[in-house]
Design an enzyme around this catalytic site. Structure first.
Site, PDB file in Angstrom:
ATOM      1  N   GLY A  32       0.649  -1.072   0.039  1.00  0.00           N
ATOM      2  CA  GLY A  32      -0.144  -0.082   0.038  1.00  0.00           C
ATOM      3  C   GLY A  32       0.790   1.223   0.019  1.00  0.00           C
ATOM      4  N   ASP A  58       7.515  -4.695  14.615  1.00  0.00           N
ATOM      5  CA  ASP A  58       6.161  -4.541  14.997  1.00  0.00           C
ATOM      6  C   ASP A  58       6.079  -3.302  15.908  1.00  0.00           C
ATOM      7  OD1 ASP A  58       3.639  -4.132  16.444  1.00  0.00           O
ATOM      8  OD2 ASP A  58       3.599  -6.435  17.099  1.00  0.00           O
ATOM      9  N   VAL A  59       5.737  -2.164  15.424  1.00  0.00           N
ATOM     10  CA  VAL A  59       5.679  -0.844  16.118  1.00  0.00           C
ATOM     11  C   VAL A  59       5.039  -0.743  17.481  1.00  0.00           C
ATOM     12  CG1 VAL A  59       6.187   0.534  13.848  1.00  0.00           C
ATOM     13  CG2 VAL A  59       3.894   0.182  14.934  1.00  0.00           C
ATOM     14  N   SER A  73      -5.618  10.638   8.570  1.00  0.00           N
ATOM     15  CA  SER A  73      -6.815  10.296   7.747  1.00  0.00           C
ATOM     16  C   SER A  73      -7.964  11.357   7.868  1.00  0.00           C
ATOM     17  CB  SER A  73      -7.252   9.004   8.397  1.00  0.00           C
ATOM     18  OG  SER A  73      -8.540   8.575   7.619  1.00  0.00           O
ATOM     19  N   TYR A 122     -11.122   3.743  15.449  1.00  0.00           N
ATOM     20  CA  TYR A 122     -10.196   4.166  14.384  1.00  0.00           C
ATOM     21  C   TYR A 122     -10.001   5.679  14.147  1.00  0.00           C
ATOM     22  CZ  TYR A 122      -8.110   4.601   9.903  1.00  0.00           C
ATOM     23  OH  TYR A 122      -7.056   5.212   8.910  1.00  0.00           O
ATOM     24  N   PRO A 127      -4.854  11.066   4.311  1.00  0.00           N
ATOM     25  CA  PRO A 127      -5.576  10.639   2.835  1.00  0.00           C
ATOM     26  C   PRO A 127      -7.160  10.156   3.198  1.00  0.00           C
ATOM     27  CG  PRO A 127      -3.839   9.140   3.504  1.00  0.00           C
ATOM     28  CD  PRO A 127      -3.939  10.181   4.642  1.00  0.00           C
ATOM     29  N   GLY A 128      -7.992  10.367   2.068  1.00  0.00           N
ATOM     30  CA  GLY A 128      -9.341   9.618   2.325  1.00  0.00           C
ATOM     31  C   GLY A 128      -9.015   8.027   2.013  1.00  0.00           C
ATOM     32  N   VAL A 161      -8.162   4.986  -0.100  1.00  0.00           N
ATOM     33  CA  VAL A 161      -7.240   4.462  -1.077  1.00  0.00           C
ATOM     34  C   VAL A 161      -7.263   3.232  -1.138  1.00  0.00           C
ATOM     35  CG1 VAL A 161      -4.602   4.779  -1.128  1.00  0.00           C
ATOM     36  CG2 VAL A 161      -5.565   6.350   0.467  1.00  0.00           C
ATOM     37  N   PHE A 185      -6.075  -1.856   3.137  1.00  0.00           N
ATOM     38  CA  PHE A 185      -6.708  -1.312   4.422  1.00  0.00           C
ATOM     39  C   PHE A 185      -8.169  -1.901   4.580  1.00  0.00           C
ATOM     40  CE2 PHE A 185      -9.710   1.791   6.323  1.00  0.00           C
ATOM     41  CZ  PHE A 185      -9.096   2.313   7.280  1.00  0.00           C
TER      42      PHE A 185
END
Ligand code: 8X3
Length: 257
Positions: free
Chosen positions: A17, A64-65, A144, A157, A187-188, A190, A194
């Site tokens: 992505g 893995d953040v 977002s 979210y 962004p909207g 995409v 996702f």
């Protein structure tokens, strides 16, 4: 336009992505690409592609953040030639479920907050002190449209992306007096994995999200990210809100048919 040639760019969540498209776009500008995500195999494939297409240099590692200890350990122990990061793109993030908040599985909340909010903070905490020390740096966070306007069934979210906006703003204020820049790119819709991730692999449900509209493509967002990073050093772009022509805001879509 300031050159990105030779700059070292760290991109989280780069296995697909927007993250992957951003790695490709920076590589095309001659930057050195450092990519991470939970899954290593797709990153190694991207490194091979970048190298084959003439990229200066690229390096991948698993991370893995949301795992604070792993973030500290891994980012402090990068190979020496990859330690001085000029641009950090905090892209790792996900959505789980589309449910009423009072009915949603708390495990979904946990995963979203751990990744989208705490993950971004952990990586930022590990990278920004060295940017300040070196008097160079740019943090680009992925927000977002969901952070600008909460939609039904997406409360947590949306909250995580509203938190991302506040963190971006606070970080910018805390960095005043240093040359380190901070930007949020929001962004909207995409066309990425996702929605597949949100619906835990339900491809039919995911496809309906993008039905009868022309969504943004990952490369559209990558273009915006590269553009903010390539402004002259005294210019800080605070935010970019970017949607497809078919999206008015979080809720208003122009669906044809
Ligand atoms: C993704 C945009 O509207 O699908 O951040 O939540 S939306």
């Amino acid at each position: 336009m300031a050159t990105l040639r030779g700059k070292t760019v760290l991109i989280t969540g780069a296995s697909s992505g927007i993250g992957k498209a951003t790695a490709i776009a920076f590589a095309q500008e001659g930057a050195r690409i450092l990519i991470c995500s939970r899954r290593l195999a797709p990153l190694e494939e991207t490194v091979r592609e970048l190298t084959a297409s003439g990229a200066d240099s690229a390096y991948a590692f698993a991370l893995d953040v949301s795992d604070r200890i792993a973030v500290e350990r891994t980012l402090c122990n990068l190979p020496t030639e990859w330690r001085d990061i000029d641009i950090l793109v905090n892209n790792a993030g996900l959505s789980r479920g589309l449910n009423k908040v009072y009915e949603q599985d708390p495990e979904d909340w946990q995963e979203m907050i751990d990744t989208n909010v705490l993950g971004l903070l952990h990586v930022t905490r590990a990278i920004v002190p060295r940017m300040v020390e070196r008097s160079v740096g740019h943090v680009i966070n992925l927000g977002s449209t969901a952070g600008h306007m909460t939609y039904a069934n997406g409360t947590v979210y949306c909250a995580s992306k509203a938190a991302e906006m506040a963190i971006t703003e606070g970080l910018k204020l805390d960095l005043m007096g240093t040359p380190v820049r901070v930007t949020t790119v929001d962004p909207g819709m995409v066309e990425t994995d996702f929605s597949k991730v949100r619906f835990r692999g339900d491809e039919e449900k995911a496809a309906k999200v993008y039905a009868n509209i022309t969504p943004l493509q990952p490369s559209d967002v990558a273009d915006a990210i590269v553009w903010v990073a390539s402004r002259p050093a005294h210019v800080n772009v605070h935010s970019i809100l970017i949607t497809s022509i078919d999206q008015g805001n979080s809720m208003v879509l122009n669906r044809r048919g």
